[in-house]
Design a protein around this motif. Sequence first.
Motif, PDB file in Angstrom:
ATOM      1  N   ARG A  14       0.906  -1.146  -0.070  1.00 28.90           N
ATOM      2  CA  ARG A  14       0.319  -0.424   0.091  1.00 28.90           C
ATOM      3  C   ARG A  14       1.216   1.373   0.026  1.00 28.90           C
ATOM      4  O   ARG A  14       1.329   1.427   0.296  1.00 28.90           O
ATOM      5  CB  ARG A  14      -1.490  -0.041   1.005  1.00 28.90           C
ATOM      6  CG  ARG A  14       0.422  -0.138   2.466  1.00 28.90           C
ATOM      7  CD  ARG A  14      -0.723   0.690   3.661  1.00 28.90           C
ATOM      8  NE  ARG A  14      -1.019   2.122   3.621  1.00 28.90           N
ATOM      9  CZ  ARG A  14      -0.162   2.758   3.430  1.00 28.90           C
ATOM     10  NH1 ARG A  14       1.067   2.458   4.033  1.00 28.90           N
ATOM     11  NH2 ARG A  14      -0.382   4.746   3.389  1.00 28.90           N
ATOM     12  N   ARG A  15      -0.139   2.195   0.006  1.00 29.76           N
ATOM     13  CA  ARG A  15       0.476   3.814  -0.229  1.00 29.76           C
ATOM     14  C   ARG A  15      -0.049   4.364  -1.062  1.00 29.76           C
ATOM     15  O   ARG A  15      -0.979   4.676  -1.360  1.00 29.76           O
ATOM     16  CB  ARG A  15       2.377   3.464  -1.655  1.00 29.76           C
ATOM     17  CG  ARG A  15       2.183   3.732  -3.207  1.00 29.76           C
ATOM     18  CD  ARG A  15       2.853   3.930  -3.724  1.00 29.76           C
ATOM     19  NE  ARG A  15       2.825   3.756  -4.822  1.00 29.76           N
ATOM     20  CZ  ARG A  15       2.833   2.073  -5.602  1.00 29.76           C
ATOM     21  NH1 ARG A  15       3.058   1.168  -5.409  1.00 29.76           N
ATOM     22  NH2 ARG A  15       2.760   1.862  -6.917  1.00 29.76           N
ATOM     23  N   SER A  16       0.187   5.840  -0.359  1.00 29.03           N
ATOM     24  CA  SER A  16      -0.591   6.917  -0.649  1.00 29.03           C
ATOM     25  C   SER A  16      -0.781   7.084  -1.893  1.00 29.03           C
ATOM     26  O   SER A  16       0.048   7.311  -2.883  1.00 29.03           O
ATOM     27  CB  SER A  16      -0.032   8.093   0.560  1.00 29.03           C
ATOM     28  OG  SER A  16      -0.700   7.606   1.914  1.00 29.03           O
ATOM     29  N   THR A 138      -5.063   9.974   0.416  1.00 30.41           N
ATOM     30  CA  THR A 138      -3.713  10.765   1.553  1.00 30.41           C
ATOM     31  C   THR A 138      -3.855  11.532   2.971  1.00 30.41           C
ATOM     32  O   THR A 138      -4.960  11.446   3.126  1.00 30.41           O
ATOM     33  CB  THR A 138      -2.852  11.019   0.897  1.00 30.41           C
ATOM     34  OG1 THR A 138      -0.951  11.243   0.873  1.00 30.41           O
ATOM     35  CG2 THR A 138      -3.033  12.708   0.541  1.00 30.41           C
ATOM     36  N   TRP A 139      -3.376  11.227   3.904  1.00 30.12           N
ATOM     37  CA  TRP A 139      -3.561  11.557   5.563  1.00 30.12           C
ATOM     38  C   TRP A 139      -2.329  13.123   5.130  1.00 30.12           C
ATOM     39  O   TRP A 139      -1.209  13.045   5.191  1.00 30.12           O
ATOM     40  CB  TRP A 139      -3.148  10.759   6.327  1.00 30.12           C
ATOM     41  CG  TRP A 139      -3.184  11.222   7.293  1.00 30.12           C
ATOM     42  CD1 TRP A 139      -3.300  12.324   8.305  1.00 30.12           C
ATOM     43  CD2 TRP A 139      -2.706  10.374   8.883  1.00 30.12           C
ATOM     44  NE1 TRP A 139      -3.373  12.354   9.015  1.00 30.12           N
ATOM     45  CE2 TRP A 139      -3.019  10.688   9.721  1.00 30.12           C
ATOM     46  CE3 TRP A 139      -2.853   9.417   8.825  1.00 30.12           C
ATOM     47  CZ2 TRP A 139      -3.218  10.633  11.172  1.00 30.12           C
ATOM     48  CZ3 TRP A 139      -2.431   8.302   9.966  1.00 30.12           C
ATOM     49  CH2 TRP A 139      -2.246   9.268  11.009  1.00 30.12           C
ATOM     50  N   THR A 140      -3.106  14.153   5.429  1.00 33.39           N
ATOM     51  CA  THR A 140      -2.466  15.412   5.937  1.00 33.39           C
ATOM     52  C   THR A 140      -3.030  16.221   7.238  1.00 33.39           C
ATOM     53  O   THR A 140      -3.363  16.043   7.536  1.00 33.39           O
ATOM     54  CB  THR A 140      -1.911  16.611   4.614  1.00 33.39           C
ATOM     55  OG1 THR A 140      -3.542  17.256   4.604  1.00 33.39           O
ATOM     56  CG2 THR A 140      -1.237  15.505   3.252  1.00 33.39           C
ATOM     57  N   THR A 141      -1.739  16.833   7.051  1.00 27.02           N
ATOM     58  CA  THR A 141      -1.985  17.635   8.508  1.00 27.02           C
ATOM     59  C   THR A 141      -1.722  19.041   7.764  1.00 27.02           C
ATOM     60  O   THR A 141      -2.795  20.573   8.177  1.00 27.02           O
ATOM     61  CB  THR A 141      -1.160  18.534   9.434  1.00 27.02           C
ATOM     62  OG1 THR A 141      -0.205  17.690   9.130  1.00 27.02           O
ATOM     63  CG2 THR A 141      -2.099  16.438  10.788  1.00 27.02           C
ATOM     64  N   ARG A 142      -0.706  19.917   6.966  1.00 27.04           N
ATOM     65  CA  ARG A 142      -0.354  21.073   6.612  1.00 27.04           C
ATOM     66  C   ARG A 142      -0.681  22.193   8.142  1.00 27.04           C
ATOM     67  O   ARG A 142      -1.442  21.611   8.670  1.00 27.04           O
ATOM     68  CB  ARG A 142      -1.242  21.200   5.591  1.00 27.04           C
ATOM     69  CG  ARG A 142      -1.246  20.226   4.729  1.00 27.04           C
ATOM     70  CD  ARG A 142      -1.755  21.603   3.223  1.00 27.04           C
ATOM     71  NE  ARG A 142      -1.942  19.814   1.738  1.00 27.04           N
ATOM     72  CZ  ARG A 142      -0.594  18.615   1.515  1.00 27.04           C
ATOM     73  NH1 ARG A 142       0.115  20.115   2.026  1.00 27.04           N
ATOM     74  NH2 ARG A 142      -0.869  18.472   0.532  1.00 27.04           N
ATOM     75  N   VAL A 163      -6.536  15.253  14.297  1.00 35.10           N
ATOM     76  CA  VAL A 163      -4.743  14.609  13.226  1.00 35.10           C
ATOM     77  C   VAL A 163      -4.333  14.800  12.491  1.00 35.10           C
ATOM     78  O   VAL A 163      -3.227  13.833  11.577  1.00 35.10           O
ATOM     79  CB  VAL A 163      -5.040  13.311  14.644  1.00 35.10           C
ATOM     80  CG1 VAL A 163      -5.185  13.875  15.856  1.00 35.10           C
ATOM     81  CG2 VAL A 163      -6.011  12.701  13.535  1.00 35.10           C
ATOM     82  N   ARG A 178       7.642   5.292  -2.414  1.00 31.70           N
ATOM     83  CA  ARG A 178       9.107   5.716  -1.822  1.00 31.70           C
ATOM     84  C   ARG A 178       9.878   4.336  -0.925  1.00 31.70           C
ATOM     85  O   ARG A 178       8.805   3.542  -0.745  1.00 31.70           O
ATOM     86  CB  ARG A 178       8.545   6.899  -0.908  1.00 31.70           C
ATOM     87  CG  ARG A 178       7.599   6.695   0.435  1.00 31.70           C
ATOM     88  CD  ARG A 178       7.646   7.679   1.516  1.00 31.70           C
ATOM     89  NE  ARG A 178       6.569   7.273   1.720  1.00 31.70           N
ATOM     90  CZ  ARG A 178       6.329   6.720   3.332  1.00 31.70           C
ATOM     91  NH1 ARG A 178       8.150   6.704   3.635  1.00 31.70           N
ATOM     92  NH2 ARG A 178       5.341   6.431   4.137  1.00 31.70           N
ATOM     93  N   ARG A 180      11.456   2.813   1.263  1.00 26.84           N
ATOM     94  CA  ARG A 180      10.545   2.325   2.856  1.00 26.84           C
ATOM     95  C   ARG A 180      12.056   1.176   4.293  1.00 26.84           C
ATOM     96  O   ARG A 180      13.133   1.182   3.275  1.00 26.84           O
ATOM     97  CB  ARG A 180       9.178   1.064   2.895  1.00 26.84           C
ATOM     98  CG  ARG A 180       8.281   1.696   1.550  1.00 26.84           C
ATOM     99  CD  ARG A 180       7.884   2.429   2.745  1.00 26.84           C
ATOM    100  NE  ARG A 180       6.712   2.627   1.113  1.00 26.84           N
ATOM    101  CZ  ARG A 180       5.356   2.921   1.533  1.00 26.84           C
ATOM    102  NH1 ARG A 180       5.215   3.227   3.049  1.00 26.84           N
ATOM    103  NH2 ARG A 180       4.432   3.813   0.881  1.00 26.84           N
TER     104      ARG A 180
END
Length: 193
Positions: A14-16, A138-142, A163, A178, A180
């Motif tokens: 898996r990857r985002s 995808t999981w971001t905060t920014r 979060v 990317r 790992r």
Amino acid sequence: MPANAALLDYLRTRRSVGTGFLAEPGPSREQLETLLTIGLRVPDHGKLAPWRLILIEGEARAEAGARLAAIAARRHPDYDAAALDVERHRFLPAPLTIGVLSTARHHPKIPEFEQLLSAGNVAFNLVNGAFALGYAATWTTRWYAYDPEAAELLGARYGERFVGFVSIGTPTASIEDRPRPAIADRVTRLTFP
Ligand SMILES: Cc1cc2nc3c(=O)[nH]c(=O)nc-3n(C[C@H](O)[C@H](O)[C@H](O)COP(=O)(O)O)c2cc1C
């Protein structure tokens, strides 16, 4: 429990997919219900459900972006039109972004740290649930996860913190993985002399 080859294969590879590569279509109403069910089915010490989700979809995406850009312009008077445009498009073109809030607070038995971890699980389960439904995420905060005014604009109440934001949509490109970390670099076995 029988081995699940498809799940194993997914988890191993898996990857985002970054927010810039997410487009329409997004989950249907029914799929969203499934996704949210998956998202809220996480380890949660004490059964406190110390999290809350904010759905950012439809017209609210552009409106949220416009308001973020206004805050960014005040914070950074040096920002040019292109930089403000980036802020305006934070929730576009992804059809759906789910803001994940930790509502962790003092509890006599359950440390806030553990409550926060549970919220992280919600975010990652949403990522995995999106892929299980055939979408990418995808999981971001920014910056707006940490800026109190921006976080409030995006739905955070007093004492809550984001979060992150899970952006979900159909991938427009195939994404290179990317590098790992090597298992040997990160894992040691507990031994005693
Ligand atoms: C809590 C958290 C916050 C993140 N915030 C950002 C961010 O603001 N911007 C960004 O480009 N990536 C951010 N990332 C990283 C993205 O999720 C990233 O694309 C991820 O490292 C991809 O890893 P994966 O392919 O294993 O899912 C964040 C990751 C985590 C866990």
